[in-house]
Design an enzyme around this catalytic site. Structure first.
Site, mmCIF file in Angstrom:
data_model
loop_
_atom_site.group_PDB
_atom_site.id
_atom_site.type_symbol
_atom_site.label_atom_id
_atom_site.label_comp_id
_atom_site.label_asym_id
_atom_site.label_seq_id
_atom_site.Cartn_x
_atom_site.Cartn_y
_atom_site.Cartn_z
ATOM 1 N N HIS A 1 0.865 -1.211 0.000
ATOM 2 C CA HIS A 1 0.000 0.000 0.000
ATOM 3 C C HIS A 1 0.883 1.236 0.000
ATOM 4 O O HIS A 1 1.444 1.615 1.031
ATOM 5 C CB HIS A 1 -0.904 0.007 1.237
ATOM 6 C CG HIS A 1 -1.892 1.136 1.228
ATOM 7 N ND1 HIS A 1 -3.241 0.925 1.392
ATOM 8 C CD2 HIS A 1 -1.741 2.476 1.074
ATOM 9 C CE1 HIS A 1 -3.869 2.101 1.332
ATOM 10 N NE2 HIS A 1 -2.977 3.051 1.154
ATOM 11 N N HIS B 1 1.534 5.356 -1.696
ATOM 12 C CA HIS B 1 1.191 6.533 -2.511
ATOM 13 C C HIS B 1 2.485 7.155 -3.007
ATOM 14 O O HIS B 1 3.345 7.509 -2.195
ATOM 15 C CB HIS B 1 0.450 7.581 -1.675
ATOM 16 C CG HIS B 1 -0.843 7.087 -1.102
ATOM 17 N ND1 HIS B 1 -2.052 7.294 -1.708
ATOM 18 C CD2 HIS B 1 -1.104 6.372 0.025
ATOM 19 C CE1 HIS B 1 -3.018 6.747 -0.983
ATOM 20 N NE2 HIS B 1 -2.472 6.175 0.089
ATOM 21 N N LYS C 1 -9.467 -0.319 -5.886
ATOM 22 C CA LYS C 1 -9.551 0.276 -4.549
ATOM 23 C C LYS C 1 -10.895 0.943 -4.330
ATOM 24 O O LYS C 1 -11.341 1.756 -5.135
ATOM 25 C CB LYS C 1 -8.430 1.308 -4.404
ATOM 26 C CG LYS C 1 -8.441 2.121 -3.122
ATOM 27 C CD LYS C 1 -7.717 1.438 -1.974
ATOM 28 C CE LYS C 1 -7.871 2.194 -0.664
ATOM 29 N NZ LYS C 1 -6.732 2.973 -0.297
ATOM 30 N N HIS D 1 -10.489 1.232 1.648
ATOM 31 C CA HIS D 1 -10.291 2.251 2.686
ATOM 32 C C HIS D 1 -11.510 2.108 3.588
ATOM 33 O O HIS D 1 -12.603 2.541 3.241
ATOM 34 C CB HIS D 1 -10.200 3.659 2.095
ATOM 35 C CG HIS D 1 -9.949 4.696 3.144
ATOM 36 N ND1 HIS D 1 -8.751 5.363 3.276
ATOM 37 C CD2 HIS D 1 -10.728 5.142 4.163
ATOM 38 C CE1 HIS D 1 -8.815 6.173 4.320
ATOM 39 N NE2 HIS D 1 -10.007 6.066 4.871
ATOM 40 N N HIS E 1 -4.668 -0.533 5.828
ATOM 41 C CA HIS E 1 -4.243 0.299 6.966
ATOM 42 C C HIS E 1 -5.201 0.244 8.155
ATOM 43 O O HIS E 1 -5.750 1.256 8.572
ATOM 44 C CB HIS E 1 -3.983 1.752 6.538
ATOM 45 C CG HIS E 1 -5.020 2.381 5.649
ATOM 46 N ND1 HIS E 1 -6.357 2.373 5.916
ATOM 47 C CD2 HIS E 1 -4.885 3.052 4.473
ATOM 48 C CE1 HIS E 1 -7.005 3.017 4.971
ATOM 49 N NE2 HIS E 1 -6.133 3.427 4.074
ATOM 50 N N ASP F 1 1.274 2.682 3.551
ATOM 51 C CA ASP F 1 0.440 3.877 3.345
ATOM 52 C C ASP F 1 1.291 5.146 3.397
ATOM 53 O O ASP F 1 0.809 6.213 3.781
ATOM 54 C CB ASP F 1 -0.705 3.961 4.359
ATOM 55 C CG ASP F 1 -1.808 4.910 3.914
ATOM 56 O OD1 ASP F 1 -1.866 5.257 2.714
ATOM 57 O OD2 ASP F 1 -2.618 5.332 4.768
HETATM 58 O O1 DOR Z 1 -3.535 9.657 5.508
HETATM 59 C C1 DOR Z 1 -3.854 9.311 4.389
HETATM 60 N N1 DOR Z 1 -3.300 9.876 3.288
HETATM 61 N N2 DOR Z 1 -4.778 8.370 4.253
HETATM 62 C C2 DOR Z 1 -5.283 8.052 3.065
HETATM 63 O O2 DOR Z 1 -6.149 7.215 3.017
HETATM 64 C C3 DOR Z 1 -4.839 8.744 1.834
HETATM 65 C C4 DOR Z 1 -3.516 9.319 2.013
HETATM 66 C C5 DOR Z 1 -3.128 10.303 0.924
HETATM 67 O O3 DOR Z 1 -3.308 9.987 -0.254
HETATM 68 O O4 DOR Z 1 -2.624 11.364 1.262
HETATM 69 ZN ZN ZN Z 2 -3.451 5.049 1.474
#
Ligand code: DOR
Ligand code: ZN
Length: 343
Positions: free
Chosen positions: A12, A14, A98, A135, A173, A247
């Site tokens: 997971h 980003h 997702k 999520h 998460h 995450d």
């Molecule tokens: O804290 C987070 N940031 N939780 C999420 O689900 C998305 C993520 C983000 O993309 O910044």
């Molecule tokens: Zn995330």
């Protein structure tokens, strides 16, 4: 002292796009073999063609000599149809889709407003063996932010798991004892990822003595007892339903240190060291490799990595900041000492 484990994967992650992507992708590539890439760009990644283009952008953005295999994910919307899913599954590069309940988090405005809207897509995913990543928070204004995960289990996830028993679901998460219990009690098609920050921090770290925006993430940090403790129990238990997903979610310093700061914590710079720290706190370093390098690929029906990484017991200071898309970013544990280091 050193420990050697199979190379981990991040289930997971980003990485954003453009200059932000270039700033962070090398951090993950230095640690992880593969990464499940979150599709919450603006606009989101909703079909196989976009996923292919995003995958190429990620590979192009890698620093010279770094490697990581980006595993792509579709972003489910109210309009995702069965042919989007079928094409994505057949593309070979998209491993999952997702579910962001609309409004749940960063760039989730195009998310799903009613789970029934994606039932045909879920049916097709189940048929094609594509995983559903969730999520797991409801977004109703009347539900307290600390209760949103538990209410999601009751109002949405239990039903989806019941209606699609063959669908593989990753509860992403997780942050509560409720989620840990749900995953343990569910059939073998339900698993969960656990972040390093939810293992190492709780809401006191975010709120006692001053508000610390760099600890703000979603789902929000919960209380130590019973929630953080339940996550530590689950991660270090050796139960293959729980595996690594950082995450790591980068936002520039200014976007977080704001009257309305963004949710997300950067942990990619030292993810495996953070997990090692959490596992050591439970005297469970022998369970780290399963969690970080075996249970994830097993659940995704992918081969485990065959190369190894070495962690050395050695103190170092996490940098106060990193360059980020022409600005700066404050990483998790900025300026603090860690006692494990990736060799
Ligand atoms: O804290 C987070 N940031 N939780 C999420 O689900 C998305 C993520 C983000 O993309 O910044
Ligand atoms: Zn995330």
């Amino acid at each position: 002292m050193q420990i050697k484990i199979l190379q981990p994967d991040d289930w997971h992650l980003h990485v954003r796009s453009g200059a932000a992507l270039k700033s962070v992708i090398g951090m993950s590539a230095k640690q992880m073999g593969r990464a499940i890439i979150m599709p919450n760009l603006n606009p989101p990644v909703t079909n196989a063609l976009q996923a292919q283009a995003y995958r190429e952008e990620i590979i192009q953005a890698l620093p010279e000599g770094d490697e990581i295999d980006p595993l792509m994910v579709l972003y489910l919307t109210d309009n995702t149809n069965t042919s989007d899913i079928e094409k994505a599954a057949k593309s070979g590069i998209v491993k999952a889709a997702k579910l962001y309940p609309a409004g749940a988090t960063t760039n989730s405005d195009s998310g799903v407003t009613d789970i029934k809207n994606i039932y045909p897509a879920l049916e097709m995913m189940s048929k094609m063996g594509m995983l559903l990543l969730v999520h797991g928070e409801v977004t109703h204004a009347d539900i307290d932010i600390f209760d949103r995960e538990a209410v999601f289990i009751d109002q949405v996830l239990t039903q989806v798991a019941h209606d699609f028993p063959e669908l593989k679901i990753v509860f992403e998460h997780i942050t509560t004892k409720d989620a840990v219990d749900f995953v343990i009690e569910s059939n073998s098609n339900i698993a969960a990822t656990i972040t390093p920050h939810h293992l190492l921090a709780n809401r006191n770290d975010m709120l006692v003595g001053g508000i610390r925006p760099h600890y703000f993430c979603l789902p929000i940090l919960k209380r130590e007892n019973p929630h953080q403790l339940a996550l530590l129990d689950a991660a270090t238990s050796g139960n293959p339903k729980f595996f690594l997903g950082t995450d790591s979610a980068p936002h520039a310093k200014d976007a977080k240190e704001s009257a309305c700061g963004c949710a997300g914590i950067l942990s990619a710079h030292c993810a495996i060291e953070l997990y090692a720290t959490a596992f050591e706190s439970r005297d469970a370093l022998d369970k780290l490799e399963g969690f970080s390098s075996k249970f994830g690929p097993d659940f995704y029906n992918l081969p485990r990595n065959t190369n190894t990484i070495t962690l050395s017991k050695e103190s170092w200071l996490v940098p106060e900041s990193y360059e980020y898309a022409g600005s700066v970013i404050i990483p998790f544990m900025a300026g603090q000492e860690l006692s494990w280091k990736l060799v």
